[in-house]
Design a protein around this motif. Structure first.
Motif, PDB file in Angstrom:
ATOM      1  N   ALA A  12      -5.511  66.776  97.435  1.00  0.00           N
ATOM      2  CA  ALA A  12      -6.656  67.603  96.783  1.00  0.00           C
ATOM      3  C   ALA A  12      -7.727  66.657  97.105  1.00  0.00           C
ATOM      4  CB  ALA A  12      -6.523  67.706  95.262  1.00  0.00           C
ATOM      5  N   ARG A 224      -1.461  68.736  83.475  1.00  0.00           N
ATOM      6  CA  ARG A 224      -2.958  69.258  83.318  1.00  0.00           C
ATOM      7  C   ARG A 224      -3.179  70.533  84.045  1.00  0.00           C
ATOM      8  NH1 ARG A 224      -7.423  66.178  85.125  1.00  0.00           N
ATOM      9  NH2 ARG A 224      -8.376  66.598  83.432  1.00  0.00           N
ATOM     10  N   CYS A 225      -3.900  71.427  83.785  1.00  0.00           N
ATOM     11  CA  CYS A 225      -4.069  72.905  84.626  1.00  0.00           C
ATOM     12  C   CYS A 225      -5.282  72.512  85.471  1.00  0.00           C
ATOM     13  CB  CYS A 225      -4.562  73.929  83.794  1.00  0.00           C
ATOM     14  SG  CYS A 225      -6.004  73.838  82.813  1.00  0.00           S
ATOM     15  N   GLU A 226      -5.926  71.283  85.402  1.00  0.00           N
ATOM     16  CA  GLU A 226      -6.938  70.652  86.262  1.00  0.00           C
ATOM     17  C   GLU A 226      -6.449  70.436  87.545  1.00  0.00           C
ATOM     18  OE1 GLU A 226      -6.691  70.170  83.138  1.00  0.00           O
ATOM     19  OE2 GLU A 226      -8.437  70.215  82.342  1.00  0.00           O
ATOM     20  N   TYR A 227      -4.917  70.254  87.704  1.00  0.00           N
ATOM     21  CA  TYR A 227      -4.406  69.946  88.900  1.00  0.00           C
ATOM     22  C   TYR A 227      -3.519  71.015  89.454  1.00  0.00           C
ATOM     23  CZ  TYR A 227      -5.179  64.922  87.751  1.00  0.00           C
ATOM     24  OH  TYR A 227      -5.971  63.652  87.632  1.00  0.00           O
ATOM     25  N   PRO A 228      -4.373  72.224  90.076  1.00  0.00           N
ATOM     26  CA  PRO A 228      -3.401  73.158  90.890  1.00  0.00           C
ATOM     27  C   PRO A 228      -2.647  72.668  92.254  1.00  0.00           C
ATOM     28  CG  PRO A 228      -5.819  73.525  91.141  1.00  0.00           C
ATOM     29  CD  PRO A 228      -5.660  72.395  90.221  1.00  0.00           C
ATOM     30  N   ASP A 229      -3.237  71.718  92.869  1.00  0.00           N
ATOM     31  CA  ASP A 229      -2.445  71.325  94.037  1.00  0.00           C
ATOM     32  C   ASP A 229      -1.242  70.769  93.805  1.00  0.00           C
ATOM     33  OD1 ASP A 229      -5.584  71.625  94.574  1.00  0.00           O
ATOM     34  OD2 ASP A 229      -4.664  71.068  96.749  1.00  0.00           O
ATOM     35  N   LEU A 264       1.984  73.927  82.050  1.00  0.00           N
ATOM     36  CA  LEU A 264       0.836  73.720  82.400  1.00  0.00           C
ATOM     37  C   LEU A 264       0.008  73.450  80.969  1.00  0.00           C
ATOM     38  CD1 LEU A 264      -0.583  76.040  84.954  1.00  0.00           C
ATOM     39  CD2 LEU A 264       0.006  73.684  85.095  1.00  0.00           C
TER      40      LEU A 264
ATOM     41  N   LEU B  43       1.866  79.313  75.495  1.00  0.00           N
ATOM     42  CA  LEU B  43       1.213  78.827  76.535  1.00  0.00           C
ATOM     43  C   LEU B  43       1.297  79.486  77.899  1.00  0.00           C
ATOM     44  CD1 LEU B  43      -0.268  76.828  74.375  1.00  0.00           C
ATOM     45  CD2 LEU B  43      -0.373  75.436  76.124  1.00  0.00           C
ATOM     46  N   HIS B  47      -1.575  81.604  80.099  1.00  0.00           N
ATOM     47  CA  HIS B  47      -1.464  81.355  81.175  1.00  0.00           C
ATOM     48  C   HIS B  47      -1.615  82.525  82.376  1.00  0.00           C
ATOM     49  CE1 HIS B  47      -3.001  77.049  81.815  1.00  0.00           C
ATOM     50  NE2 HIS B  47      -2.170  76.733  81.017  1.00  0.00           N
ATOM     51  N   TYR B  84      -9.654  75.720  78.416  1.00  0.00           N
ATOM     52  CA  TYR B  84      -9.403  76.417  79.655  1.00  0.00           C
ATOM     53  C   TYR B  84      -9.376  77.911  79.363  1.00  0.00           C
ATOM     54  CZ  TYR B  84      -6.946  78.339  83.877  1.00  0.00           C
ATOM     55  OH  TYR B  84      -6.758  78.953  84.851  1.00  0.00           O
ATOM     56  N   GLN B  96     -16.590  74.860  87.937  1.00  0.00           N
ATOM     57  CA  GLN B  96     -16.287  73.755  87.010  1.00  0.00           C
ATOM     58  C   GLN B  96     -16.927  72.629  87.466  1.00  0.00           C
ATOM     59  OE1 GLN B  96     -11.769  74.486  87.315  1.00  0.00           O
ATOM     60  NE2 GLN B  96     -11.971  74.443  84.869  1.00  0.00           N
ATOM     61  N   VAL B 137     -15.811  70.412  83.013  1.00  0.00           N
ATOM     62  CA  VAL B 137     -14.748  70.080  82.992  1.00  0.00           C
ATOM     63  C   VAL B 137     -14.762  68.620  82.753  1.00  0.00           C
ATOM     64  CG1 VAL B 137     -14.375  69.686  85.644  1.00  0.00           C
ATOM     65  CG2 VAL B 137     -12.665  70.321  84.240  1.00  0.00           C
ATOM     66  N   CYS B 139     -12.869  65.740  83.949  1.00  0.00           N
ATOM     67  CA  CYS B 139     -12.079  64.839  84.931  1.00  0.00           C
ATOM     68  C   CYS B 139     -11.248  65.948  85.986  1.00  0.00           C
ATOM     69  CB  CYS B 139     -11.417  63.704  84.351  1.00  0.00           C
ATOM     70  SG  CYS B 139     -10.497  62.701  85.855  1.00  0.00           S
ATOM     71  N   LEU B 140     -11.469  65.689  87.147  1.00  0.00           N
ATOM     72  CA  LEU B 140     -10.769  66.585  88.058  1.00  0.00           C
ATOM     73  C   LEU B 140      -9.797  65.790  88.925  1.00  0.00           C
ATOM     74  CD1 LEU B 140     -13.477  69.119  89.056  1.00  0.00           C
ATOM     75  CD2 LEU B 140     -11.293  69.828  87.860  1.00  0.00           C
ATOM     76  N   MET B 150     -14.909  72.036  90.879  1.00  0.00           N
ATOM     77  CA  MET B 150     -13.998  72.993  91.379  1.00  0.00           C
ATOM     78  C   MET B 150     -14.366  74.451  91.480  1.00  0.00           C
ATOM     79  SD  MET B 150      -9.998  73.266  90.016  1.00  0.00           S
ATOM     80  CE  MET B 150      -9.186  71.727  90.952  1.00  0.00           C
ATOM     81  N   GLY B 153     -10.469  77.314  91.600  1.00  0.00           N
ATOM     82  CA  GLY B 153      -9.282  76.533  91.583  1.00  0.00           C
ATOM     83  C   GLY B 153      -9.234  75.558  93.009  1.00  0.00           C
ATOM     84  N   LEU B 155     -10.625  71.930  94.715  1.00  0.00           N
ATOM     85  CA  LEU B 155     -11.622  70.897  94.531  1.00  0.00           C
ATOM     86  C   LEU B 155     -12.586  70.850  95.338  1.00  0.00           C
ATOM     87  CD1 LEU B 155     -11.561  68.371  92.513  1.00  0.00           C
ATOM     88  CD2 LEU B 155      -9.866  67.313  94.228  1.00  0.00           C
TER      89      LEU B 155
END
Lengths: 511, 175
Positions: A12, A224-229, A264, B43, B47, B84, B96, B137, B139-140, B150, B153, B155
């Motif tokens: 990513a 964590r949902c910030e990591y879609p890749d 997630l 959850l 989602h 989220y 984000q 957000v 931290c990515l 982001m 979705g 990055l």
């Protein structure tokens, strides 16, 4: 026509600076020019300042070019990069680049080398040998091996993994669970993400071994949902593992079962705290639980649960494969093995550095990192995430070791290091630490929930010069209360960055 | 208690009036049907609903509560706990911006101010043309190549103000 293998990372971070566009340009130009190539989207080598990094397989080895924006690809073809030709972006053999050459990669042995989604690559590069060994061992012997290796939890708390596993093995319950904490929320950390994207099978293998060792037949990766890749990478690898009987009811014909699923998170930092994570997995608000009972006794859905960080679990296969003695020869003191460090922030050569414990902060910052990106002096480094202390130049000779850091009221945590140059305002950083706690506190205990709000206010008054001596006393007292009165590390460690900033950089806290 | 009378069962009716379209209702019902047997299903369902509809509408909560045999208050408690999940329809694109320390060290504070100024909105706000929702957000996982963002979705690293403008312009292009 010969086919040349070319690697462009699919990580990513690499994609975030244009790796997809670079890969597409390579494909297009190779076709136009009638050059046969096989493009592999590997994990990142961890030399993130060189991304997008292109590697070309030659008879000599893999040759590196980077950072290559898509607009530079044509000039690479002109220079004959297909055979490793010279170019101003060329760095010679990848394996000889000092940043990489001077590492000791055990957990990250395959990351960047292989196609992360190829099970065949995985097996050819030593994958699943740890599992094969574990399948021939008794649970207690697997645990003994992990205990003897000295492996401690890499998520931050550094609790010995083998002891946790032993507790779960000895606990009784209708269903036991292995939970992987992949809620890597600390700023400055990305090793979990890189590993899950770059070598997902090793995490699956580590979790399966944990299952064999403790009698757990079901596992969850809380991502964590910030990591879609990483989500896509894990799901694809899990599907491959199932269809090849590395997961499921009968692992490799052993009759042993292990089921694995990714869940997630939803953007709550606190869910990286293990009990909060378990609440979240159960579908609830991520409020932390009182301990005891320990999750090893009453964890997910009230059942005995191993909960470990990604890197902890991913380090298990090599320990089972090479043996406890091999692993524990790395490191110093009670910190055995290697730690994948993440060098981040204002740094020239940022990225992932896996090294045995014991090298100093200064070596990381200057020998690997090359100093600040801005070219200005490094003033402070925050080690261990948003709850870690800010360390000044005078502490840069500290060796990376859990106990040495603890003695300085600092923490090594998950191995993240965020570098700041001399333009940083340390009072603003201290204030941010408190502000972050107001945003991310789960709200269960008062010192964290209210203390953080008061902390922001006191720092504001201190910096505004409203009877500063009194405010400082108040701030220190508040921090003591949070440290001793909070239920978990969120409120208990938020004072670390605050107090360290105040102690080492008092000149910033003036009106 | 003395004088016990047989328990009277008060029938609970699902609210008939809903702001959801028939398609959206079906999407929520489908999510529940597919996922409710999972242990800890809430959850995953939230989602699934958010990825189908872009947010979790109030009237979706009614359906989820009924399907999971939970109270609406419990579900509201979960939705409001997690950053989220959102209960308002976002813009066509969600941007984000990372606010965490590693990005701060390379200019995230200035980028945040720039983004808010040029878009004319604060965090959680949506531009007047409905194109962009801005979110914070923490931290990515892109801490060596910050400032990070982001966009829908995907990055993005080394986001300078110029690159931010380019990303927004690209997002606003009719696809």
């Amino acid at each position: 026509m010969s086919i040349t293998k070319i690697f462009v990372s699919g990580d990513a971070a690499a994609r975030g600076v244009g790796a997809d566009e670079t890969a597409a340009a390579i494909m297009a130009l190779a076709e136009t020019r009638g050059i046969g190539i096989q493009l592999v989207r590997n994990g990142s080598r961890g030399m993130l300042w060189l991304e997008p990094l292109i590697e070309v397989e030659t008879a000599m080895g893999r040759v590196a070019y980077g950072p290559v924006a898509s607009g530079e690809v044509a000039s690479l073809f002109e220079s004959g990069f297909i055979t490793g030709g010279a170019h101003r972006l060329a760095h010679g053999l990848t394996a000889e680049i000092p940043f990489l050459k001077n590492q000791e990669r055990l957990t990250f042995a395959r990351v960047g080398l292989t196609d992360p989604q190829s099970l065949q690559d995985y097996l050819q590069h030593g994958g699943n040998r740890g599992l094969a060994a574990a399948l021939k061992m008794q649970p207690a012997d697997i645990i003994k091996c992990v205990t003897d290796s000295g492996l401690r939890g890499r998520g931050g708390a550094a609790f010995p993994a083998g002891i946790k596993w032993k507790t779960v093995l000895g606990a009784s319950g209708a269903q036991k669970y292995i939970v992987c904490n992949a809620d890597e929320g600390d700023s400055g950390t990305f090793s979990d993400r890189m590993l899950m994207e770059g070598d997902p099978f090793v995490l699956i293998e580590g979790m399966t071994i944990a299952g064999l060792a403790t009698g757990a037949t079901r596992g969850y990766i809380y991502l964590r949902c910030e990591y879609p890749d990483a989500h896509r990478a894990l799901n694809a690898a899990i599907a491959t593992a199932y269809s090849n009987h590395y997961l499921g009811a009968d692992i490799q014909g052993s009759g042993r079962q292990f089921e694995l699923e990714v869940r997630l998170g939803a953007g709550a930092y606190i869910c990286g705290e293990e009990t909060s994570l378990l609440e979240s997995l159960e579908g609830k608000r991520g409020e932390i639980r009182f301990k005891p009972p320990l999750p090893a006794i009453e964890g997910l859905f009230g059942m005995p649960t191993v909960i470990n960080n990604v890197i902890t679990l991913a380090s298990v296969p090599i320990i089972l494969d090479r043996g406890a003695e091999f692993y524990r020869t790395f490191g110093m003191g009670r910190s055995r093995g290697t730690l994948p460090l993440q060098l981040a922030g204002n740094i020239k050569y940022g990225g992932l550095i896996e090294k045995a414990f014991g090298l100093t902060l200064r070596q990381v910052l200057y020998d690997f990192g090359g100093g600040a990106l801005s070219g200005r002096p490094i003033r402070a480094v925050q080690v261990g995430g948003p709850l870690g202390a800010y360390m000044p130049e005078s502490q840069f000779d500290t060796p990376l070791d859990y106990e040495t850091f603890a003695a300085l009221k600092a923490m090594l945590g998950h191995g993240g290091m965020v570098v700041f140059d001399d333009s940083v305002d340390m009072a603003a950083q201290a204030r941010y630490a408190m502000e972050f706690c107001t945003i991310e506190s789960c709200g269960k205990c008062t010192p964290c929930r209210i203390g953080s709000v008061r902390g922001v206010e006191v720092i504001d008054r201190l910096c505004a010069g409203e009877s500063p001596a009194k405010q400082e006393v108040l701030l220190r007292d508040l921090c003591e209360t949070m440290i001793h009165g909070s239920l978990c590390a969120m409120g208990g460690l938020t004072p670390y960055p605050v107090i360290s900033a105040l102690n080492h950089f008092p000149e910033d806290f003036t009106a | 208690m003395s004088n016990q009378s047989p328990k009277r069962i008060i029938p609970i009716k699902l609210e008939r009036k809903t702001s959801l379209s028939a398609d959206d209702q079906k999407a929520v019902h489908d999510s529940c049907a597919r996922l409710k047997a999972l242990p800890g299903a809430l959850l995953p369902i939230l989602h699934d609903v958010q990825s189908a509809l872009g947010f979790v509408p109030k009237d979706a909560v009614v359906i989820i509560a009924h399907e999971l045999n939970l109270s609406r208050a419990e579900i509201h408690g979960v939705i409001s706990f997690y950053h989220y999940f959102r209960t308002e329809k976002p813009g066509r694109h969600v941007v984000q911006l990372c606010r965490a320390e590693a990005c701060q060290s390379v200019g995230a504070v200035a980028l945040e101010a720039y983004a808010k100024r040029t878009l004319g909105i604060d965090f959680h706000g949506t531009t007047a043309d409905g194109a962009v929702t801005l979110e914070a957000v923490y931290c990515l996982g892109n801490c060596a190549l910050g400032p990070s963002a982001m966009v829908d979705g995907r990055l993005q690293g080394r986001v300078s103000p110029e690159r931010f403008d380019a990303l927004i312009a690209a997002a606003r292009q009719p696809s």
